[in-house]
Design a protein around this motif. Structure first.
Motif, PDB file in Angstrom:
ATOM      1  N   CYS A 270     -29.824   6.745 -29.592  1.00 21.05           N
ATOM      2  CA  CYS A 270     -29.358   6.421 -31.064  1.00 21.05           C
ATOM      3  C   CYS A 270     -28.363   5.219 -31.191  1.00 21.05           C
ATOM      4  O   CYS A 270     -27.231   5.393 -30.346  1.00 21.05           O
ATOM      5  CB  CYS A 270     -28.796   7.743 -31.745  1.00 21.05           C
ATOM      6  SG  CYS A 270     -28.102   7.569 -33.320  1.00 21.05           S
ATOM      7  N   LEU A 271     -28.601   4.545 -31.995  1.00 22.26           N
ATOM      8  CA  LEU A 271     -27.603   3.398 -32.120  1.00 22.26           C
ATOM      9  C   LEU A 271     -26.297   3.852 -33.104  1.00 22.26           C
ATOM     10  O   LEU A 271     -25.553   2.979 -33.368  1.00 22.26           O
ATOM     11  CB  LEU A 271     -28.308   2.041 -32.574  1.00 22.26           C
ATOM     12  CG  LEU A 271     -29.248   1.682 -31.759  1.00 22.26           C
ATOM     13  CD1 LEU A 271     -30.131   0.767 -32.491  1.00 22.26           C
ATOM     14  CD2 LEU A 271     -29.077   1.340 -30.408  1.00 22.26           C
ATOM     15  N   SER A 272     -26.291   4.764 -33.830  1.00 17.64           N
ATOM     16  CA  SER A 272     -25.433   5.125 -34.874  1.00 17.64           C
ATOM     17  C   SER A 272     -25.497   4.125 -35.773  1.00 17.64           C
ATOM     18  O   SER A 272     -24.438   3.926 -36.516  1.00 17.64           O
ATOM     19  CB  SER A 272     -24.107   5.581 -34.302  1.00 17.64           C
ATOM     20  OG  SER A 272     -23.329   6.373 -34.876  1.00 17.64           O
ATOM     21  N   CYS A 273     -26.482   3.603 -36.065  1.00 22.16           N
ATOM     22  CA  CYS A 273     -26.638   2.510 -36.941  1.00 22.16           C
ATOM     23  C   CYS A 273     -26.733   2.843 -38.635  1.00 22.16           C
ATOM     24  O   CYS A 273     -26.491   1.986 -39.527  1.00 22.16           O
ATOM     25  CB  CYS A 273     -28.006   1.651 -36.755  1.00 22.16           C
ATOM     26  SG  CYS A 273     -29.349   2.506 -37.479  1.00 22.16           S
ATOM     27  N   THR A 274     -26.995   4.229 -38.734  1.00 19.20           N
ATOM     28  CA  THR A 274     -26.741   4.638 -40.135  1.00 19.20           C
ATOM     29  C   THR A 274     -28.120   4.632 -41.023  1.00 19.20           C
ATOM     30  O   THR A 274     -28.346   5.029 -41.991  1.00 19.20           O
ATOM     31  CB  THR A 274     -25.611   4.388 -41.034  1.00 19.20           C
ATOM     32  OG1 THR A 274     -26.099   2.953 -41.347  1.00 19.20           O
ATOM     33  CG2 THR A 274     -24.275   4.082 -40.300  1.00 19.20           C
ATOM     34  N   ASN A 275     -29.043   3.817 -40.456  1.00 22.00           N
ATOM     35  CA  ASN A 275     -30.302   3.349 -41.212  1.00 22.00           C
ATOM     36  C   ASN A 275     -31.020   4.740 -41.699  1.00 22.00           C
ATOM     37  O   ASN A 275     -31.636   4.736 -42.790  1.00 22.00           O
ATOM     38  CB  ASN A 275     -31.785   2.775 -40.175  1.00 22.00           C
ATOM     39  CG  ASN A 275     -31.689   1.200 -40.488  1.00 22.00           C
ATOM     40  OD1 ASN A 275     -30.650   0.824 -40.941  1.00 22.00           O
ATOM     41  ND2 ASN A 275     -32.493   0.618 -40.019  1.00 22.00           N
ATOM     42  N   CYS A 276     -31.085   5.696 -40.953  1.00 20.11           N
ATOM     43  CA  CYS A 276     -31.870   6.925 -41.196  1.00 20.11           C
ATOM     44  C   CYS A 276     -31.280   7.559 -42.512  1.00 20.11           C
ATOM     45  O   CYS A 276     -31.962   8.079 -43.343  1.00 20.11           O
ATOM     46  CB  CYS A 276     -31.903   8.157 -40.168  1.00 20.11           C
ATOM     47  SG  CYS A 276     -30.285   8.111 -39.386  1.00 20.11           S
ATOM     48  N   PHE A 309     -23.149   9.015 -39.655  1.00 17.84           N
ATOM     49  CA  PHE A 309     -23.124   8.412 -38.421  1.00 17.84           C
ATOM     50  C   PHE A 309     -21.943   7.299 -38.153  1.00 17.84           C
ATOM     51  O   PHE A 309     -21.897   6.659 -37.261  1.00 17.84           O
ATOM     52  CB  PHE A 309     -24.501   7.590 -38.315  1.00 17.84           C
ATOM     53  CG  PHE A 309     -25.558   8.437 -37.663  1.00 17.84           C
ATOM     54  CD1 PHE A 309     -26.051   8.899 -36.606  1.00 17.84           C
ATOM     55  CD2 PHE A 309     -26.485   9.114 -38.697  1.00 17.84           C
ATOM     56  CE1 PHE A 309     -26.970   9.748 -35.984  1.00 17.84           C
ATOM     57  CE2 PHE A 309     -27.640   9.835 -38.174  1.00 17.84           C
ATOM     58  CZ  PHE A 309     -27.620  10.254 -36.976  1.00 17.84           C
ATOM     59  N   TYR A 329     -25.408  12.803 -34.460  1.00 20.74           N
ATOM     60  CA  TYR A 329     -26.893  13.049 -34.640  1.00 20.74           C
ATOM     61  C   TYR A 329     -27.117  14.587 -34.649  1.00 20.74           C
ATOM     62  O   TYR A 329     -27.668  15.079 -35.487  1.00 20.74           O
ATOM     63  CB  TYR A 329     -27.640  12.654 -33.322  1.00 20.74           C
ATOM     64  CG  TYR A 329     -28.942  12.593 -33.372  1.00 20.74           C
ATOM     65  CD1 TYR A 329     -29.513  11.505 -34.046  1.00 20.74           C
ATOM     66  CD2 TYR A 329     -29.766  13.896 -33.216  1.00 20.74           C
ATOM     67  CE1 TYR A 329     -31.000  11.571 -34.585  1.00 20.74           C
ATOM     68  CE2 TYR A 329     -30.966  13.813 -33.785  1.00 20.74           C
ATOM     69  CZ  TYR A 329     -31.713  12.785 -34.187  1.00 20.74           C
ATOM     70  OH  TYR A 329     -33.015  13.017 -34.734  1.00 20.74           O
ATOM     71  N   CYS A 359     -35.895   3.834 -38.130  1.00 20.75           N
ATOM     72  CA  CYS A 359     -35.001   3.845 -37.085  1.00 20.75           C
ATOM     73  C   CYS A 359     -35.474   2.925 -36.147  1.00 20.75           C
ATOM     74  O   CYS A 359     -36.396   2.945 -35.489  1.00 20.75           O
ATOM     75  CB  CYS A 359     -35.118   4.990 -36.423  1.00 20.75           C
ATOM     76  SG  CYS A 359     -34.356   5.268 -34.884  1.00 20.75           S
ATOM     77  N   PRO A 360     -34.414   1.881 -35.843  1.00 15.78           N
ATOM     78  CA  PRO A 360     -34.856   0.756 -34.924  1.00 15.78           C
ATOM     79  C   PRO A 360     -34.948   1.402 -33.482  1.00 15.78           C
ATOM     80  O   PRO A 360     -35.393   0.620 -32.689  1.00 15.78           O
ATOM     81  CB  PRO A 360     -33.382  -0.123 -35.179  1.00 15.78           C
ATOM     82  CG  PRO A 360     -32.337   0.818 -35.441  1.00 15.78           C
ATOM     83  CD  PRO A 360     -32.982   1.775 -36.405  1.00 15.78           C
ATOM     84  N   ALA A 361     -34.570   2.291 -33.144  1.00 13.09           N
ATOM     85  CA  ALA A 361     -34.596   3.093 -31.842  1.00 13.09           C
ATOM     86  C   ALA A 361     -35.810   3.845 -31.880  1.00 13.09           C
ATOM     87  O   ALA A 361     -36.381   4.329 -30.702  1.00 13.09           O
ATOM     88  CB  ALA A 361     -33.443   3.845 -31.519  1.00 13.09           C
ATOM     89  N   ILE A 363     -36.466   7.001 -33.036  1.00 13.17           N
ATOM     90  CA  ILE A 363     -36.423   8.200 -32.883  1.00 13.17           C
ATOM     91  C   ILE A 363     -37.128   9.033 -34.006  1.00 13.17           C
ATOM     92  O   ILE A 363     -37.063   8.351 -35.136  1.00 13.17           O
ATOM     93  CB  ILE A 363     -34.794   8.279 -32.954  1.00 13.17           C
ATOM     94  CG1 ILE A 363     -34.213   7.810 -31.615  1.00 13.17           C
ATOM     95  CG2 ILE A 363     -34.552   9.994 -32.735  1.00 13.17           C
ATOM     96  CD1 ILE A 363     -32.746   7.946 -31.815  1.00 13.17           C
TER      97      ILE A 363
HETATM   98  S1  SF4 Z   1     -31.805   5.000 -37.674  1.00  8.49           S
HETATM   99 FE1  SF4 Z   1     -32.218   6.088 -35.622  1.00  8.49          FE
HETATM  100  S2  SF4 Z   1     -30.483   4.759 -34.360  1.00  8.49           S
HETATM  101 FE2  SF4 Z   1     -30.157   4.569 -36.468  1.00  8.49          FE
HETATM  102  S3  SF4 Z   1     -28.523   6.109 -36.868  1.00  8.49           S
HETATM  103 FE3  SF4 Z   1     -30.520   6.886 -37.517  1.00  8.49          FE
HETATM  104  S4  SF4 Z   1     -31.462   8.059 -35.269  1.00  8.49           S
HETATM  105 FE4  SF4 Z   1     -29.446   6.728 -34.799  1.00  8.49          FE
END
Ligand code: SF4
Ligand SMILES: Cc1cc2nc3c(=O)[nH]c(=O)nc-3n(C[C@H](O)[C@H](O)[C@H](O)COP(=O)(O)OP(=O)(O)OC[C@H]3O[C@@H](n4cnc5c(N)ncnc54)[C@H](O)[C@@H]3O)c2cc1C
Ligand code: SF4
Length: 670
Positions: A270-276, A309, A329, A359-361, A363
């Motif tokens: 997780c990049l903690s990017c906040t997208n989700c 996040f 998370y 989610c760019p990763a 997940i």
């Molecule tokens: S979108 Fe993915 S990478 Fe970004 S905060 Fe959510 S779980 Fe983490």
């Protein structure tokens, strides 16, 4: 009215080339139309002028971390799943002004309620809303409208929104509404629902407003073969999603697994990017940003989307309560699928799959739930997102919540320590004067964020706030002089259970500025002294010069009917008292706590250590009360910052018994 809907709820037929008639009727009603359209390589929601703007012949594919628009052979307009945007973008926009602060010759003034609709929103009609999105709207309705605090901006926007739903035909691999009990069938919460076939739409109505709109179209009833084809559309969508997940154990499973190794494993990715959280149609966390003119005489408080996040989201003066990505998370997933049930009586997830695709990763919440939450692949009766919870939501202190900031006057101030002042405030506001020991207010000045501050004394003509300058807002408050004004909203939260003291010994333990919220409780002890057993007060401070209310404490110590013991972590040259941490004050105590009630406030580590000592002296967890500090933007349970497991510290607390908190009190990173 229900009968009127039923009698007109004969499914109608709208030929494909007449969809603009529906859009025109909605527009004639003064509505802006929001619908799906292709932009920047995605099917997004935007204002549309007519059916030609809809994504005819376009579909989409989504998988973890991947989304593509596709081209189909047919020209159907709604054969796609959900894109990155949901109606939340309009019903709960990323930025909304909620309050105006002004400095006038008569003092500071705050206008409107908080939050308030400015300007009045344009009525909207959403076209193409899916079953999962209707469920998400219902969830946000519950969060924002069912109290105790109500978001006025959301209320105004929702009241004027018209919802044209569409039955899903082509879910993507990220959709899992069947597991969450939210779709794919559209069953409730819409004004009009369409099922799209090659040559037209089956039209049904779901509200009086929907009846009016469909009546205006004068459509013929749908024929039997079209109805059969429509049923096949939805059944096909359900089949395409495969077996629902078994969500039966997820509520308990997640809360029972705060230390599961899966949290650290997912945090590696997780990049903690906040997208989700930004794409999620139910996430509702916000912060307040102040925008002011150069001299700070006029400022607008703007509510903006925030995310759990973000590292600063759970930050308080001593650091963040969720410093690690693993903590954040865990907070997000556990809230969505578990503690949301405790708070609001439903899941916080509707199975739209946006957080998976965007989610760019890559997940996938479904995989994390399988690893950590005990979710299995076996089809089972599903938790319905709209069903009543097995237990009532957790809110402990319902009741109306003061919405507006009132202007209060500074009658004087007293310096407590180098960085801490007590403001003596005058007010005639009856609600403020009727507060309970342990409650707090949000205190603000134009151009500064509002800070939660405990009431440190109630007087017949006002109240005291004892404030440590921790940052810009609190510094500005501590610099206020006699005759100045500030804005205060409150009293907020649940205070100390003063009635628990009657007939019992009372133990009060304070660390540093933690004495401030305990001072009204000490005042209550003095007022009720004859009805109480022994009263013992234990005070700790970092140094002698960090002690609060020094003269008052000195007077208390002289009383024969109260025991006062003080200690400092580090002594100065003139300190003749004890040196050591506050728990050491109990080393030589001989009292038995089986008939005692304890009240504790200070840094969280100090409260944890103190609670253990109190327990060893016989004070059980249901008779030990602590008050917690968490980051708070709104103070009324709408911004999401102060969550601790299933609790909102602002409205369910800040005062809790250890029995209520359970393991949440000692689990790091919650
Ligand atoms: S979108 Fe993915 S990478 Fe970004 S905060 Fe959510 S779980 Fe983490
Ligand atoms: C229920 C409650 C009661 C409180 N009572 C008192 C009190 O009686 N006296 C007192 O001096 N302080 C009290 N606080 C703490 C006080 O609210 C924060 O110190 C204040 O909000 C910091 O704001 P700032 O703008 O001055 O500083 P900022 O520059 O915004 O922040 C300074 C530091 O405080 C943290 N912080 C920011 N906002 C908050 C927040 N809303 N809550 C906690 N920390 C925050 C920041 O992350 C930063 O680390 C209380 C907090 C809570 C939750
Ligand atoms: S958690 Fe993910 S799947 Fe669930 S509603 Fe939010 S974005 Fe959709």
């Amino acid at each position: 009215m229900a009968q009127a809907i039923a009698s007109t709820n004969v499914p109608r037929w709208l030929p494909a080339d007449q969809l603009d008639r529906l859009i025109d009727v909605l527009r004639a009603d003064g509505r802006t139309i929001i619908g799906p359209t292709v932009r920047d390589g995605a099917i997004v929601l935007a204002e549309i002028q007519g059916a030609a703007d809809l994504p005819a012949g376009r579909g989409d594919e989504a998988s973890p971390g991947r989304y593509r628009v596709t081209q189909r052979e047919d020209s159907r307009r709604f054969d796609h799943a959900v894109g990155p945007m949901s109606p939340k973008r309009w019903t709960f926009p990323p930025r909304a002004p909620i309050r105006l602060g002004r400095r006038t010759s008569a003092g500071v003034r705050f206008s409107g309620v908080d939050p308030r609709p400015t300007p009045r929103p344009t009525p909207l009609a959403f076209i193409g809303v899916r079953a999962c999105e209707l469920a998400a709207i219902k969830i946000q309705d519950h969060v924002f409208l069912d109290g105790p605090a109500v978001d006025g901006d959301y209320r105004a926007r929702r009241a004027s929104a018209f919802l044209v739903a569409v039955e899903c035909a082509t879910p993507t691999s990220t959709c899992f509404c069947t597991s969450m009990g939210t779709g794919p069938e559209v069953t409730t919460g819409f004004d009009v629902v369409l099922t799209e076939l090659d040559d037209g739409f089956i039209v049904r109505v779901g509200s009086p407003a929907g009846v009016t709109v469909v009546d205006a179209l004068s459509l013929s009833p749908a024929d039997g073969s079209a109805m059969k084809a429509a049923e096949a559309v939805v059944a096909g969508a359900r089949d395409a999603m495969g077996s629902p997940m078994n969500m039966e154990n997820v509520h308990e499973g997640l809360q029972a697994s705060p230390e599961h190794p899966g949290w650290a494993a997912v945090a590696e990715r997780c990049l903690s990017c906040t997208n989700c959280t930004l794409v999620c149609p139910t996430c509702f966390c916000t912060s307040v940003v102040e925008r002011s003119d150069l001299d700070g005489s006029i400022s607008t408080s703007e509510r903006t989307w925030d995310s759990c996040f973000n590292e600063g989201f759970a930050k308080v003066a001593g650091g963040s309560f969720r410093p690690l990505v693993k903590d954040r998370y865990r907070q997000w997933l556990t809230h969505k699928f578990s503690t949301w049930w405790d708070q609001f009586g439903s899941s916080g997830c509707v199975g739209c799959g946006r957080c998976i695709a965007w989610c760019p990763a890559g997940i996938d919440v479904r995989e994390e739930l399988a690893v950590i939450g005990g979710v299995g692949p076996v089809p089972m009766p599903q938790l319905s997102v709209v069903a009543a919870a097995t237990e009532a939501p957790v809110t402990i202190s319902p009741g109306s919540v003061p919405a507006a900031f009132v202007t209060v006057h500074v009658d004087g101030s007293s310096r407590e320590t180098a960085d801490t002042m007590t403001l003596h405030l005058n007010t005639t506001d009856r609600r403020l004067l009727a507060g309970r020991p342990g409650q707090f207010v949000m205190a603000t000045l134009p151009a500064f964020s509002a800070a939660p501050i405990s009431i440190s004394r109630f007087r017949s003509d006002g109240l005291d706030l004892t404030i440590r300058a921790a940052g810009p807002a609190t510094r500005a408050l501590t610099e206020l002089e006699r005759g100045s004004t500030l804005g205060v909203r409150g009293p907020l939260g649940r205070g100390w259970p003063v009635e628990e003291m009657t007939g019992r010994d009372v133990v009060i333990v304070a660390g540093g500025v933690g004495l401030a919220p305990l001072r009204p409780l000490i005042d209550a002890c003095l007022a009720e002294r004859d009805a109480l057993g022994a009263v013992r007060i234990y005070l700790g401070a970092r140094t002698p010069t960090d002690r609060l209310f020094v003269e008052e404490v000195g007077r208390l110590a002289l009383r024969m009917d109260i025991e006062v013991e003080e200690t400092v972590d580090r002594a100065g040259p003139v300190w003749l008292g004890r040196v050591g941490i506050v728990t050491q004050l109990f080393d030589h105590a001989t009292w038995d706590g089986r008939n005692a009630v304890a009240f504790v406030c200070g840094p969280e580590r100090m409260m944890q250590a103190t609670s253990e000592v109190l327990f060893s002296r016989g004070i059980d967890v249901d008779r030990t009360w602590v008050t917690l500090e968490r980051n708070m933007s709104c103070g009324v349970g709408l911004c999401g910052h102060c969550q601790l497991g299933k609790f909102f510290v602002c409205k369910d607390g800040p005062v809790f018994s250890l029995a209520e908190l359970g393991p949440a009190f000692t689990t790091d990173g919650l």
